[in-house]
Design a protein around this motif. Structure first.
Motif, PDB file in Angstrom:
ATOM      1  N   SER A 279      13.990 127.193 -20.695  1.00  0.00           N
ATOM      2  CA  SER A 279      13.290 126.239 -19.834  1.00  0.00           C
ATOM      3  C   SER A 279      14.129 124.992 -19.622  1.00  0.00           C
ATOM      4  N   VAL A 280      14.784 124.539 -20.704  1.00  0.00           N
ATOM      5  CA  VAL A 280      15.664 123.376 -20.603  1.00  0.00           C
ATOM      6  C   VAL A 280      16.846 123.688 -19.702  1.00  0.00           C
ATOM      7  N   ALA A 281      17.413 124.894 -19.868  1.00  0.00           N
ATOM      8  CA  ALA A 281      18.552 125.300 -19.048  1.00  0.00           C
ATOM      9  C   ALA A 281      18.169 125.380 -17.574  1.00  0.00           C
ATOM     10  N   GLN A 282      17.005 125.959 -17.298  1.00  0.00           N
ATOM     11  CA  GLN A 282      16.550 126.069 -15.912  1.00  0.00           C
ATOM     12  C   GLN A 282      16.318 124.690 -15.308  1.00  0.00           C
ATOM     13  N   GLN A 283      15.729 123.786 -16.096  1.00  0.00           N
ATOM     14  CA  GLN A 283      15.490 122.436 -15.602  1.00  0.00           C
ATOM     15  C   GLN A 283      16.805 121.728 -15.301  1.00  0.00           C
ATOM     16  N   GLN A 284      17.812 121.979 -16.137  1.00  0.00           N
ATOM     17  CA  GLN A 284      19.128 121.375 -15.902  1.00  0.00           C
ATOM     18  C   GLN A 284      19.721 121.867 -14.589  1.00  0.00           C
ATOM     19  N   VAL A 285      19.626 123.179 -14.342  1.00  0.00           N
ATOM     20  CA  VAL A 285      20.139 123.749 -13.091  1.00  0.00           C
ATOM     21  C   VAL A 285      19.370 123.187 -11.899  1.00  0.00           C
ATOM     22  N   GLU A 286      18.053 123.092 -12.019  1.00  0.00           N
ATOM     23  CA  GLU A 286      17.216 122.555 -10.941  1.00  0.00           C
ATOM     24  C   GLU A 286      17.583 121.094 -10.653  1.00  0.00           C
ATOM     25  N   ASN A 287      17.814 120.317 -11.702  1.00  0.00           N
ATOM     26  CA  ASN A 287      18.209 118.916 -11.520  1.00  0.00           C
ATOM     27  C   ASN A 287      19.552 118.803 -10.809  1.00  0.00           C
ATOM     28  N   ASP A 288      20.474 119.673 -11.179  1.00  0.00           N
ATOM     29  CA  ASP A 288      21.792 119.671 -10.520  1.00  0.00           C
ATOM     30  C   ASP A 288      21.644 119.970  -9.030  1.00  0.00           C
ATOM     31  N   ILE A 289      20.810 120.948  -8.715  1.00  0.00           N
ATOM     32  CA  ILE A 289      20.592 121.301  -7.306  1.00  0.00           C
ATOM     33  C   ILE A 289      19.974 120.126  -6.558  1.00  0.00           C
ATOM     34  N   ALA A 290      18.993 119.464  -7.181  1.00  0.00           N
ATOM     35  CA  ALA A 290      18.340 118.318  -6.552  1.00  0.00           C
ATOM     36  C   ALA A 290      19.336 117.199  -6.268  1.00  0.00           C
ATOM     37  N   ASN A 291      20.349 117.080  -7.126  1.00  0.00           N
ATOM     38  CA  ASN A 291      21.376 116.047  -6.951  1.00  0.00           C
ATOM     39  C   ASN A 291      22.604 116.559  -6.198  1.00  0.00           C
ATOM     40  N   LYS A 292      22.460 117.763  -5.612  1.00  0.00           N
ATOM     41  CA  LYS A 292      23.538 118.399  -4.844  1.00  0.00           C
ATOM     42  C   LYS A 292      24.805 118.580  -5.675  1.00  0.00           C
ATOM     43  N   ILE A 293      24.594 118.934  -6.921  1.00  0.00           N
ATOM     44  CA  ILE A 293      25.707 119.285  -7.798  1.00  0.00           C
ATOM     45  C   ILE A 293      25.677 120.801  -7.937  1.00  0.00           C
ATOM     46  N   TYR A 294      26.549 121.458  -7.207  1.00  0.00           N
ATOM     47  CA  TYR A 294      26.548 122.913  -7.161  1.00  0.00           C
ATOM     48  C   TYR A 294      27.785 123.476  -7.859  1.00  0.00           C
ATOM     49  N   ASN A 295      27.667 124.723  -8.277  1.00  0.00           N
ATOM     50  CA  ASN A 295      28.816 125.429  -8.841  1.00  0.00           C
ATOM     51  C   ASN A 295      29.317 126.435  -7.814  1.00  0.00           C
ATOM     52  N   PRO A 296      30.381 126.094  -7.061  1.00  0.00           N
ATOM     53  CA  PRO A 296      30.862 127.006  -6.021  1.00  0.00           C
ATOM     54  C   PRO A 296      31.468 128.285  -6.576  1.00  0.00           C
ATOM     55  N   MET A 297      31.689 128.326  -7.924  1.00  0.00           N
ATOM     56  CA  MET A 297      32.216 129.540  -8.532  1.00  0.00           C
ATOM     57  C   MET A 297      31.108 130.465  -9.028  1.00  0.00           C
ATOM     58  N   ASN A 298      29.867 130.069  -8.844  1.00  0.00           N
ATOM     59  CA  ASN A 298      28.765 130.994  -9.066  1.00  0.00           C
ATOM     60  C   ASN A 298      28.922 132.116  -8.042  1.00  0.00           C
ATOM     61  N   ASP A 299      29.060 133.354  -8.495  1.00  0.00           N
ATOM     62  CA  ASP A 299      29.448 134.428  -7.569  1.00  0.00           C
ATOM     63  C   ASP A 299      28.433 134.669  -6.460  1.00  0.00           C
ATOM     64  N   VAL A 300      27.153 134.368  -6.709  1.00  0.00           N
ATOM     65  CA  VAL A 300      26.143 134.522  -5.661  1.00  0.00           C
ATOM     66  C   VAL A 300      26.423 133.548  -4.516  1.00  0.00           C
ATOM     67  N   LEU A 301      26.680 132.290  -4.861  1.00  0.00           N
ATOM     68  CA  LEU A 301      26.996 131.284  -3.850  1.00  0.00           C
ATOM     69  C   LEU A 301      28.364 131.549  -3.229  1.00  0.00           C
ATOM     70  N   PHE A 302      29.324 131.936  -4.050  1.00  0.00           N
ATOM     71  CA  PHE A 302      30.680 132.188  -3.554  1.00  0.00           C
ATOM     72  C   PHE A 302      30.681 133.255  -2.460  1.00  0.00           C
ATOM     73  N   LYS A 303      29.964 134.333  -2.686  1.00  0.00           N
ATOM     74  CA  LYS A 303      29.936 135.418  -1.700  1.00  0.00           C
ATOM     75  C   LYS A 303      29.214 134.986  -0.423  1.00  0.00           C
ATOM     76  N   PHE A 304      28.231 134.107  -0.558  1.00  0.00           N
ATOM     77  CA  PHE A 304      27.527 133.601   0.613  1.00  0.00           C
ATOM     78  C   PHE A 304      28.452 132.755   1.484  1.00  0.00           C
ATOM     79  N   ILE A 305      29.242 131.901   0.870  1.00  0.00           N
ATOM     80  CA  ILE A 305      30.131 130.999   1.616  1.00  0.00           C
ATOM     81  C   ILE A 305      31.377 131.708   2.112  1.00  0.00           C
ATOM     82  N   PHE A 306      31.968 132.558   1.280  1.00  0.00           N
ATOM     83  CA  PHE A 306      33.285 133.113   1.598  1.00  0.00           C
ATOM     84  C   PHE A 306      33.267 134.593   1.980  1.00  0.00           C
TER      85      PHE A 306
END
Length: 289
Positions: A6-33
């Motif tokens: 739950s703490v980990a999920q909240q951390q990820v959600e907070n990062d997204i809210a602050n537009k702090i993304y991990n472009p090396m997350n393969d799900v996002l990487f494949k979407f962009i590239f």
């Protein structure tokens, strides 16, 4: 464990809210590239990594099915992150690897070999084979004494002559990236900065303003995050990565503690042995002089 997740999920959600993304997350990487509608982003990245400019620059690519069917039933099915072919028929595989499984060199060769042989039919002349390039974007270090970007091929050990240009294996160890003023960055360094996750919000905005292609990648990431299903897959992937890293850290700590315990036990045994030997010597001296 549930609370930790739950703490980990909240951390990820907070990062997204602050537009702090991990472009090396393969799900996002494949979407962009990995999409036709954004292939100009991929072309720019490839030209930056391969240092292609002028007449040598890649001008077009075609994305292909990234699932390579094995030649034999017992062979491994190869799934490439992004597989494309350039206008001169060069095959390119781009892999993103955040987790260090200690097998990247051999895995890269395996992916390259499958890709290189693709399209070669029985009876075909070997001259029909086209160059193949594997690019590995890594979230960890594997070559301690090598630069951030390493390229491997086949060379004569004595003369340094390259056999041909059919094999290229590129390794980009992103943690080795060192920040510098964005205005002083090369095109390659701007992409490394994008992947590095070392820029704060203001620096990321400055990077986007300095490079139109990276700006589009950043803007399209916002579009990605507005899709509920894509966002959920991204979050689950981030949490899986965090879980793995946590498990590895705990294992290392337990291993070190076991090592310290074993060391203490060995020392105690050695001391006990030394005491027994000393006592034996003392007794001998008493009875036998």
């Amino acid at each position: 464990m549930k609370d930790q997740r739950s703490v980990a999920q909240q951390q990820v959600e907070n990062d997204i809210a602050n537009k702090i993304y991990n472009p090396m997350n393969d799900v996002l990487f494949k979407f962009i590239f990995g999409k036709d509608e954004r292939k100009n982003i991929t072309i720019d990245l490839l030209n930056a990594i391969l240092n292609r400019t002028g007449k040598q620059a890649i001008t077009d690519i075609q994305f292909k099915n990234s699932e390579i069917v094995p030649y034999y039933e017992d062979d491994k099915l190869t799934r490439l992150d992004i597989f494309c072919i350039t206008e001169d028929e060069t095959k390119i595989d781009v892999e993103v690897q955040l987790i260090n499984k200690k097998d990247m060199e051999r895995r890269s060769l395996f992916y390259w070999s499958q890709m290189y042989l693709m399209g070669l039919n029985k009876g075909d002349d070997y001259i029909t084979l086209n160059p193949a390039i594997t690019i590995n974007i890594l979230g960890h270090k594997i070559f301690p004494n090598e630069p951030l970007h390493s390229m491997y091929s086949i060379y004569n050990i004595e003369t340094g002559r390259r056999l041909n240009e059919d094999l290229e294996l590129h390794f980009l160890e992103i943690p080795k990236f060192q920040k510098k003023p964005i205005g002083e960055m090369t095109r390659m360094e701007r992409w490394l900065a994008y992947f590095s996750n070392k820029l704060d919000t203001e620096e990321m905005e400055e990077l986007a303003m300095s490079d139109a292609t990276i700006k589009k990648a950043v803007n399209d990431t916002d579009i990605f995050m507005m899709d509920f299903e894509e966002r959920l897959k991204y979050i689950n992937r981030q949490m899986a990565i965090m879980d793995y890293n946590t498990d590895m850290r705990v294992s290392r700590e337990e291993g070190r503690e076991e090592g310290r315990t074993a060391g203490r036990e060995e020392m105690a045994n050695n001391i006990a042995l030394a005491i027994r030997e000393y006592e034996k010597i003392s007794v001998n001296k008493i009875f036998y002089g």
